[in-house]
Enzyme design. Sequence first.
Site, mmCIF file in Angstrom:
data_model
loop_
_atom_site.group_PDB
_atom_site.id
_atom_site.type_symbol
_atom_site.label_atom_id
_atom_site.label_comp_id
_atom_site.label_asym_id
_atom_site.label_seq_id
_atom_site.Cartn_x
_atom_site.Cartn_y
_atom_site.Cartn_z
ATOM 1 N N GLU A 224 -7.025 47.667 49.458
ATOM 2 C CA GLU A 224 -8.145 47.085 50.203
ATOM 3 C C GLU A 224 -9.022 48.146 50.865
ATOM 4 O OE1 GLU A 224 -5.336 43.944 49.347
ATOM 5 O OE2 GLU A 224 -5.059 45.903 50.288
ATOM 6 N N HIS B 3 -0.774 35.447 54.562
ATOM 7 C CA HIS B 3 -1.557 34.449 53.844
ATOM 8 C C HIS B 3 -2.153 33.437 54.808
ATOM 9 C CE1 HIS B 3 0.861 36.085 50.578
ATOM 10 N NE2 HIS B 3 0.026 35.543 49.725
#
Length: 345
Positions: free
Chosen positions: A59, A132
Amino acid sequence: MKRNNVQAISLALELAMKKHDNVIVYGEDVGNVGGVFRATRGLQKKFGVERCFDAPIAEALIAGSAVGASINGLKPVVEMQFSGFAFPAFQQLLAHAARMRNRSRGRYACPLVVRMPSYDWNNGANGALEHHSEAIEALLCHIPGLKVVMTSKPSDTKKLLLAAIEDPDPVMFLECLGTYFNTYISNKYIYNVQEEVSDDYEVTQLGKAKVLKSYDAEQNPHLTIVTYGSKVYDCEYAVKKLEEKNYKVELIDLQTLQPWDRETVIASVKKTGRLLVVQEAVTSFSVAAEIITTINEKCFEYLRCPPARVAGYDITVPLSKGEKWFIVDPDKILKQAKTMLEYQE
């Protein structure tokens, strides 16, 4: 044509790539597979591997390369598979993308978009592992130089994403991506959120809230509810139940969290005298806290009861078995709303 949020995002990306040759789309599994939610499905085939491609599972690299690409004339639209995966990218987004215009005294800007499903992409009840189910909007809103959008309904999602792509500064685009949204009304209702979404290239204004329910001042409305993301649907349900008891409730979907639409919220609270802010994220140091503080500063003499918030607990989101106890549901919203409506001045 009726579309859900995933399809609305896919349409917006396709429209933007057709209109602007410098728009590129990339991220983990974004190219060949079409993204974990298939929001980018078909784009690589239509526009080629140079404009829609897969990135390594890194990322920080995705965000850092987007900063460099945007400075050099491209318009990157990059995807973090979940907002909880974006933490390694903060160095690039917070220390570089957000500051580039100021650092270079206007010589450079970072017109990039970072797409990421946020905590309430499936109302929190996704049964997934940690990271998540994060709600990081307040972290992003705190950083000068970043604009932060949180979507709710498909037609608005398309317009907001196109507006983010057109914007000259970095925009963090938090999505309610799930095809299905769970509402914990009797713990059993699941519905597919779809609505008419035009095929046209339409741009809405960032920083402007959407008033979903309003009344004239002469009608003496009783309560203002401000919310965003998937909580819009739960608040709509709560408003419907309150209306059955003859309460008049104004409902505002913020859509853009930074900058947020102070004027619209202030105008509503001056009519109703009551403010309830509903969010999925944890309670403390949150978007709700900022809104309530502003209202206390700007509307104190209009208030009929203390402003309140319905939000997540100040804990890490529980794993699957404990999720339902953490989630902000319509019952919690209704309970707080009734307390405020029955408040004795």
